[in-house]
Design a protein around this motif. Structure first.
Motif, PDB file in Angstrom:
ATOM      1  N   ALA A  24       0.852  -1.188   0.000  1.00 54.98           N
ATOM      2  CA  ALA A  24       0.000   0.000   0.000  1.00 54.98           C
ATOM      3  C   ALA A  24       0.891   1.242   0.000  1.00 54.98           C
ATOM      4  CB  ALA A  24      -0.905   0.010   1.228  1.00 54.98           C
ATOM      5  N   LEU A  25       0.333   2.332  -0.484  1.00 56.51           N
ATOM      6  CA  LEU A  25       1.062   3.602  -0.466  1.00 56.51           C
ATOM      7  C   LEU A  25       1.061   4.185   0.944  1.00 56.51           C
ATOM      8  CD1 LEU A  25      -0.279   5.362  -3.686  1.00 56.51           C
ATOM      9  CD2 LEU A  25       1.961   4.292  -3.358  1.00 56.51           C
ATOM     10  N   THR A  26       2.164   4.788   1.314  1.00 60.06           N
ATOM     11  CA  THR A  26       2.238   5.567   2.544  1.00 60.06           C
ATOM     12  C   THR A  26       1.694   6.958   2.235  1.00 60.06           C
ATOM     13  OG1 THR A  26       4.440   6.404   2.014  1.00 60.06           O
ATOM     14  CG2 THR A  26       4.328   4.326   3.272  1.00 60.06           C
ATOM     15  N   ASP A  27       1.648   7.817   3.232  1.00 50.17           N
ATOM     16  CA  ASP A  27       1.246   9.212   2.977  1.00 50.17           C
ATOM     17  C   ASP A  27       2.198   9.859   1.979  1.00 50.17           C
ATOM     18  OD1 ASP A  27      -0.928   9.031   4.683  1.00 50.17           O
ATOM     19  OD2 ASP A  27       0.133   9.915   6.396  1.00 50.17           O
ATOM     20  N   LEU A  28       3.486   9.572   2.134  1.00 47.21           N
ATOM     21  CA  LEU A  28       4.479  10.116   1.194  1.00 47.21           C
ATOM     22  C   LEU A  28       4.233   9.580  -0.209  1.00 47.21           C
ATOM     23  CD1 LEU A  28       7.065  11.814   0.834  1.00 47.21           C
ATOM     24  CD2 LEU A  28       8.377   9.761   1.433  1.00 47.21           C
ATOM     25  N   GLY A  29       3.930   8.299  -0.312  1.00 45.30           N
ATOM     26  CA  GLY A  29       3.630   7.699  -1.618  1.00 45.30           C
ATOM     27  C   GLY A  29       2.380   8.289  -2.249  1.00 45.30           C
ATOM     28  N   ARG A  30       1.361   8.544  -1.419  1.00 47.49           N
ATOM     29  CA  ARG A  30       0.137   9.164  -1.947  1.00 47.49           C
ATOM     30  C   ARG A  30       0.422  10.576  -2.450  1.00 47.49           C
ATOM     31  NH1 ARG A  30      -2.068   5.803   1.790  1.00 47.49           N
ATOM     32  NH2 ARG A  30      -1.856   7.205   3.548  1.00 47.49           N
ATOM     33  N   SER A  31       1.339  11.274  -1.796  1.00 47.59           N
ATOM     34  CA  SER A  31       1.666  12.628  -2.258  1.00 47.59           C
ATOM     35  C   SER A  31       2.369  12.603  -3.614  1.00 47.59           C
ATOM     36  CB  SER A  31       2.541  13.354  -1.222  1.00 47.59           C
ATOM     37  OG  SER A  31       3.860  12.848  -1.216  1.00 47.59           O
ATOM     38  N   LEU A  32       2.958  11.477  -3.964  1.00 48.18           N
ATOM     39  CA  LEU A  32       3.636  11.344  -5.260  1.00 48.18           C
ATOM     40  C   LEU A  32       2.637  11.193  -6.406  1.00 48.18           C
ATOM     41  CD1 LEU A  32       6.291  11.036  -6.810  1.00 48.18           C
ATOM     42  CD2 LEU A  32       6.262   8.606  -6.203  1.00 48.18           C
ATOM     43  N   GLN A  33       1.403  10.798  -6.097  1.00 53.48           N
ATOM     44  CA  GLN A  33       0.394  10.614  -7.148  1.00 53.48           C
ATOM     45  C   GLN A  33       0.142  11.887  -7.944  1.00 53.48           C
ATOM     46  OE1 GLN A  33      -3.153   8.097  -6.074  1.00 53.48           O
ATOM     47  NE2 GLN A  33      -2.381   8.652  -4.049  1.00 53.48           N
ATOM     48  N   ILE A  34       0.173  13.016  -7.288  1.00 48.48           N
ATOM     49  CA  ILE A  34      -0.147  14.285  -7.961  1.00 48.48           C
ATOM     50  C   ILE A  34       0.852  14.578  -9.087  1.00 48.48           C
ATOM     51  CG2 ILE A  34      -0.384  16.791  -7.642  1.00 48.48           C
ATOM     52  CD1 ILE A  34      -1.423  16.034  -4.761  1.00 48.48           C
TER      53      ILE A  34
END
Length: 174
Positions: free
Chosen positions: A125-135
């Protein structure tokens, strides 16, 4: 690919070797010319900037490779199992997916959760940091799709010019 090697060339990047980081070594024992004028020393700043570039380069190498981008985009909807990811990403080997997931986990972009079942279940799963990379990844993907026709046309022109130049006789040769 091994760290410090250029993709496609098989040669080691100069910036990856310890010798390149240290700079050229003096081997001459001849006296050096000296100036009595004071000189400003920029070595620490240049070294600091080089180190920052290297560090940023390692991050960009991770988040910019095609497999990492695809994994991040597949995990945006929630956790997935290894084989789900492998089936969803056409053309990726098991070894490359393992390597990519470990790198993303090491960089704090993905978490790996193991469940004690038989057979063991592992979710990524994505971490918060990984989710921020989606943008930025979505923005880059959107840009690529919007300009795909232009890029393909430019590639065709480049390739056509390259073949024409290689087939043309060298005017300097008799």
């Amino acid at each position: 690919m091994e760290p410090g090697h250029s993709e496609g060339t098989g040669r080691r990047d100069d910036h990856a070797s310890p010798e390149a980081e240290a700079g050229p070594r003096e081997t001459s024992h001849a006296p050096r010319e000296t100036s009595h004028a004071p000189r400003a020393s920029h070595a620490p700043q240049a070294s600091h900037a080089q180190q920052d570039c290297r560090l940023v380069g390692t991050v960009l190498a991770r988040v910019g490779d095609k497999w990492s981008v695809l994994v991040v985009m597949l995990l945006r909807d929630g956790p997935r199992r290894f084989n789900e990811l492998k089936r969803s990403i056409g053309g990726i080997s098991q070894r490359m997916l393992t390597f990519t997931l470990r790198g993303l986990e090491r960089d704090g972009l993905v978490t790996r959760t193991m469940y004690p079942t038989i057979p063991p279940r592992v979710d990524y799963a994505l971490t918060d940091l990984g989710r921020s990379l989606q943008i930025p990844v979505l923005a880059l993907g959107t840009w690529a799709f919007a300009h795909l026709d232009e890029i393909e046309a430019a590639r065709r022109r480049f390739d056509a010019d390259g073949r024409a130049a290689a087939a043309a006789p060298d005017p300097a040769r008799p």
